[in-house]
Design a protein around this motif. Sequence first.
Motif, PDB file in Angstrom:
ATOM      1  N   ALA A  78      -2.478   8.382  11.531  1.00 14.71           N
ATOM      2  CA  ALA A  78      -2.455   7.230  10.634  1.00 14.71           C
ATOM      3  C   ALA A  78      -2.746   5.940  11.391  1.00 14.71           C
ATOM      4  CB  ALA A  78      -1.109   7.142   9.924  1.00 14.71           C
ATOM      5  N   SER A  79      -2.162   5.787  12.577  1.00 15.15           N
ATOM      6  CA  SER A  79      -2.408   4.578  13.382  1.00 15.15           C
ATOM      7  C   SER A  79      -3.864   4.497  13.824  1.00 15.15           C
ATOM      8  CB  SER A  79      -1.484   4.568  14.602  1.00 15.15           C
ATOM      9  OG  SER A  79      -0.139   4.485  14.220  1.00 15.15           O
ATOM     10  N   VAL A 118      -4.885   7.065   6.002  1.00 10.26           N
ATOM     11  CA  VAL A 118      -3.633   6.379   6.322  1.00 10.26           C
ATOM     12  C   VAL A 118      -2.581   6.669   5.253  1.00 10.26           C
ATOM     13  CG1 VAL A 118      -2.535   4.130   6.637  1.00 10.26           C
ATOM     14  CG2 VAL A 118      -4.801   4.543   7.598  1.00 10.26           C
ATOM     15  N   LEU A 119      -2.960   6.483   3.996  1.00  4.98           N
ATOM     16  CA  LEU A 119      -2.006   6.691   2.910  1.00  4.98           C
ATOM     17  C   LEU A 119      -1.564   8.148   2.817  1.00  4.98           C
ATOM     18  CD1 LEU A 119      -3.641   4.448   0.167  1.00  4.98           C
ATOM     19  CD2 LEU A 119      -1.573   3.972   1.478  1.00  4.98           C
ATOM     20  N   THR A 120      -2.500   9.060   3.087  1.00  6.19           N
ATOM     21  CA  THR A 120      -2.159  10.484   3.025  1.00  6.19           C
ATOM     22  C   THR A 120      -1.115  10.843   4.064  1.00  6.19           C
ATOM     23  OG1 THR A 120      -4.378  11.025   2.216  1.00  6.19           O
ATOM     24  CG2 THR A 120      -3.118  12.803   3.186  1.00  6.19           C
ATOM     25  N   TYR A 121      -1.265  10.347   5.292  1.00  8.41           N
ATOM     26  CA  TYR A 121      -0.284  10.644   6.346  1.00  8.41           C
ATOM     27  C   TYR A 121       1.033   9.916   6.106  1.00  8.41           C
ATOM     28  CZ  TYR A 121      -3.152  13.484   9.433  1.00  8.41           C
ATOM     29  OH  TYR A 121      -3.882  14.523   9.973  1.00  8.41           O
ATOM     30  N   ASP A 131       0.879  18.843   7.431  1.00  6.60           N
ATOM     31  CA  ASP A 131      -0.078  19.896   7.049  1.00  6.60           C
ATOM     32  C   ASP A 131      -0.887  19.491   5.827  1.00  6.60           C
ATOM     33  OD1 ASP A 131       0.768  21.461   9.127  1.00  6.60           O
ATOM     34  OD2 ASP A 131       2.247  22.566   7.934  1.00  6.60           O
ATOM     35  N   VAL A 132      -0.203  18.977   4.811  1.00  8.98           N
ATOM     36  CA  VAL A 132      -0.901  18.528   3.605  1.00  8.98           C
ATOM     37  C   VAL A 132      -1.826  17.365   3.930  1.00  8.98           C
ATOM     38  CG1 VAL A 132      -0.594  17.519   1.314  1.00  8.98           C
ATOM     39  CG2 VAL A 132       0.953  19.321   2.107  1.00  8.98           C
ATOM     40  N   ALA A 133      -1.341  16.438   4.778  1.00 13.04           N
ATOM     41  CA  ALA A 133      -2.143  15.263   5.135  1.00 13.04           C
ATOM     42  C   ALA A 133      -3.418  15.669   5.856  1.00 13.04           C
ATOM     43  CB  ALA A 133      -1.319  14.316   6.001  1.00 13.04           C
ATOM     44  N   ARG A 134      -3.325  16.656   6.741  1.00 14.53           N
ATOM     45  CA  ARG A 134      -4.524  17.099   7.462  1.00 14.53           C
ATOM     46  C   ARG A 134      -5.579  17.650   6.503  1.00 14.53           C
ATOM     47  NH1 ARG A 134      -0.944  18.419  11.720  1.00 14.53           N
ATOM     48  NH2 ARG A 134      -0.425  20.436  10.770  1.00 14.53           N
ATOM     49  N   LEU A 191      -7.249   3.622  -3.964  1.00 17.40           N
ATOM     50  CA  LEU A 191      -6.453   2.849  -3.011  1.00 17.40           C
ATOM     51  C   LEU A 191      -5.379   2.048  -3.726  1.00 17.40           C
ATOM     52  CD1 LEU A 191      -6.046   1.842  -0.087  1.00 17.40           C
ATOM     53  CD2 LEU A 191      -7.711   0.048  -0.573  1.00 17.40           C
ATOM     54  N   ALA A 192      -5.762   1.331  -4.794  1.00 17.29           N
ATOM     55  CA  ALA A 192      -4.788   0.513  -5.531  1.00 17.29           C
ATOM     56  C   ALA A 192      -3.688   1.392  -6.124  1.00 17.29           C
ATOM     57  CB  ALA A 192      -5.500  -0.272  -6.627  1.00 17.29           C
ATOM     58  N   ARG A 193      -4.074   2.505  -6.720  1.00 16.50           N
ATOM     59  CA  ARG A 193      -3.095   3.397  -7.359  1.00 16.50           C
ATOM     60  C   ARG A 193      -2.139   3.993  -6.319  1.00 16.50           C
ATOM     61  NH1 ARG A 193      -3.403   8.968  -8.439  1.00 16.50           N
ATOM     62  NH2 ARG A 193      -2.118   9.669 -10.204  1.00 16.50           N
ATOM     63  N   ALA A 194      -2.699   4.492  -5.213  1.00 14.75           N
ATOM     64  CA  ALA A 194      -1.862   5.122  -4.186  1.00 14.75           C
ATOM     65  C   ALA A 194      -0.914   4.115  -3.540  1.00 14.75           C
ATOM     66  CB  ALA A 194      -2.745   5.777  -3.126  1.00 14.75           C
ATOM     67  N   CYS A 195      -1.388   2.882  -3.336  1.00  9.21           N
ATOM     68  CA  CYS A 195      -0.534   1.866  -2.702  1.00  9.21           C
ATOM     69  C   CYS A 195       0.637   1.490  -3.599  1.00  9.21           C
ATOM     70  CB  CYS A 195      -1.361   0.623  -2.369  1.00  9.21           C
ATOM     71  SG  CYS A 195      -2.425   0.819  -0.928  1.00  9.21           S
ATOM     72  N   TRP A 196       0.389   1.321  -4.890  1.00  7.08           N
ATOM     73  CA  TRP A 196       1.493   0.993  -5.797  1.00  7.08           C
ATOM     74  C   TRP A 196       2.523   2.111  -5.832  1.00  7.08           C
ATOM     75  CZ3 TRP A 196       2.682  -3.602  -7.022  1.00  7.08           C
ATOM     76  CH2 TRP A 196       1.716  -4.581  -7.270  1.00  7.08           C
ATOM     77  N   ARG A 197       2.050   3.358  -5.868  1.00  9.74           N
ATOM     78  CA  ARG A 197       2.978   4.486  -5.915  1.00  9.74           C
ATOM     79  C   ARG A 197       3.782   4.599  -4.624  1.00  9.74           C
ATOM     80  NH1 ARG A 197      -0.160   9.779  -7.705  1.00  9.74           N
ATOM     81  NH2 ARG A 197       1.960  10.592  -7.446  1.00  9.74           N
ATOM     82  N   LEU A 198       3.098   4.456  -3.484  1.00 15.45           N
ATOM     83  CA  LEU A 198       3.793   4.593  -2.200  1.00 15.45           C
ATOM     84  C   LEU A 198       4.737   3.428  -1.954  1.00 15.45           C
ATOM     85  CD1 LEU A 198       3.977   6.486   0.210  1.00 15.45           C
ATOM     86  CD2 LEU A 198       2.129   5.201   1.309  1.00 15.45           C
ATOM     87  N   ALA A 199       4.372   2.245  -2.449  1.00 13.83           N
ATOM     88  CA  ALA A 199       5.243   1.072  -2.274  1.00 13.83           C
ATOM     89  C   ALA A 199       6.576   1.276  -2.984  1.00 13.83           C
ATOM     90  CB  ALA A 199       4.547  -0.177  -2.805  1.00 13.83           C
ATOM     91  N   ARG A 200       6.549   1.932  -4.150  1.00 15.68           N
ATOM     92  CA  ARG A 200       7.807   2.178  -4.873  1.00 15.68           C
ATOM     93  C   ARG A 200       8.699   3.159  -4.138  1.00 15.68           C
ATOM     94  NH1 ARG A 200       4.367   2.177  -9.549  1.00 15.68           N
ATOM     95  NH2 ARG A 200       4.346   4.458  -9.542  1.00 15.68           N
ATOM     96  N   ARG A 201       8.097   4.055  -3.363  1.00 14.67           N
ATOM     97  CA  ARG A 201       8.875   5.082  -2.658  1.00 14.67           C
ATOM     98  C   ARG A 201       9.354   4.640  -1.282  1.00 14.67           C
ATOM     99  NH1 ARG A 201       4.455   9.507  -2.681  1.00 14.67           N
ATOM    100  NH2 ARG A 201       5.723  10.216  -0.917  1.00 14.67           N
ATOM    101  N   SER A 202       8.718   3.619  -0.719  1.00 13.17           N
ATOM    102  CA  SER A 202       9.032   3.220   0.654  1.00 13.17           C
ATOM    103  C   SER A 202      10.390   2.534   0.732  1.00 13.17           C
ATOM    104  CB  SER A 202       7.942   2.286   1.196  1.00 13.17           C
ATOM    105  OG  SER A 202       8.264   1.855   2.503  1.00 13.17           O
TER     106      SER A 202
END
Length: 402
Positions: free
Chosen positions: A32-33, A86-89, A95-98, A160-171
């Motif tokens: 991710a980095s 980045v978002l996937t990892y 394993d899923v991210a790869r 990107l917009a959809r994944a970021c909003w979803r991940l932001a709620r979980r972080s």
Amino acid sequence: MKDLLHPISLVVATLGFLCLLRDVPARRRDPASTALAAVFLLSGLSFLFSITPMWNYLDRVLGTVNLSVPLAQGCVVALLACQQVVLTYWGSSPDVARRRSRRWLGAGFAVIAGLLVLFALLTPSAPRPIDFTLYYAHDGWYAAYLTLYVTAYTIGELFLARACWRLARRSTRGSVRVGLRIVALGATVTLGYSAVRIGNVIAGAFDTSLADWEGFAWTCGDVGAMLTLIGWLVPTISDQAQSVQYRIKQYRCYYGLRPLWLAFYSEAPEIELPIDRVDRAQRRRFRRISIRLYRRAVEIRDGRFVIRRYLDAAVREASEAHHRARGLHGQDLSAAVTADQILAGIAARAEGTRPEPDQLTEFADSERQTSRPMDDIDALLDVARHLPRQPARAPHLERVSA
């Protein structure tokens, strides 16, 4: 408009890449980095290739007219894929991210290959760094080229917009939540660029032009890209700010412990850990503030062990009574008493006088709980604050020992 906004965006991308580059060696095993650093590098290259002077320079050097177009837009497609990596990892198991990352990168390379093929089919013309899209809007191959690029660009930004909003709620981290929401906002703004480019394709089919909307398209593209880059930087800047604050704290602790270290060293110089036999590579490590602070704490603990046999219960009782009268209690009281015990113990060792076995005692702060490394440093600092800058015996203890 393009030549006004692109240099600003290039500066933002370059500064972000340099900021991330600092952490890449330490996180070289973190995909991710690496992908995030690639996002900033590719973004900077896309802006660089699109600036008119660089556009003309590449035309002269490479001998292919308007080659900056597939180069810049290929970088954009690649960075869209890297953002998904980045978002996937960040949001999936390794394993899923790869697996998902391979799909995103494969799709990105396929789109870039298609863009290069379609660009090669365009009719050669003079360099068009300012009005390339408008000039080729009526070309059938360019319509296919632009349709492929805008489709990939729009899908990438929507995902990107959809994944970021979803991940932001979980972080659970505040800086990550804020950063991801800024990225989502930037991705949403860039859809204005997509809308104009889709309009270019449709207008070309009807023999019209959207020349008046070019400024709007570039503004949405650059402002959205800058917001996206800033959003990606927020967690990194937050982490690095905390790292700087922690390092500053380490320096302050290191020099704050100096009076306590000098008190022990003046009587027992053998506490200093030798490093003259350490090789050069290891010696460079010893210059790091974290190692120096740890070493100083160990030497102070060794000093406490040296004078432990000289701790007199009468000194402790007199010190506790004195500091209680001053209004101290709790950890402040135990730290002040410990400081007096240290001074009295150092003086007793220098004189060679030891208390009777039944008069031996422990340091007043010996029962203080220190579960983390910095807790131990804080405990030593509390003692150091009650010591004079130069080692000396406390006057009220001289009366007790007399």
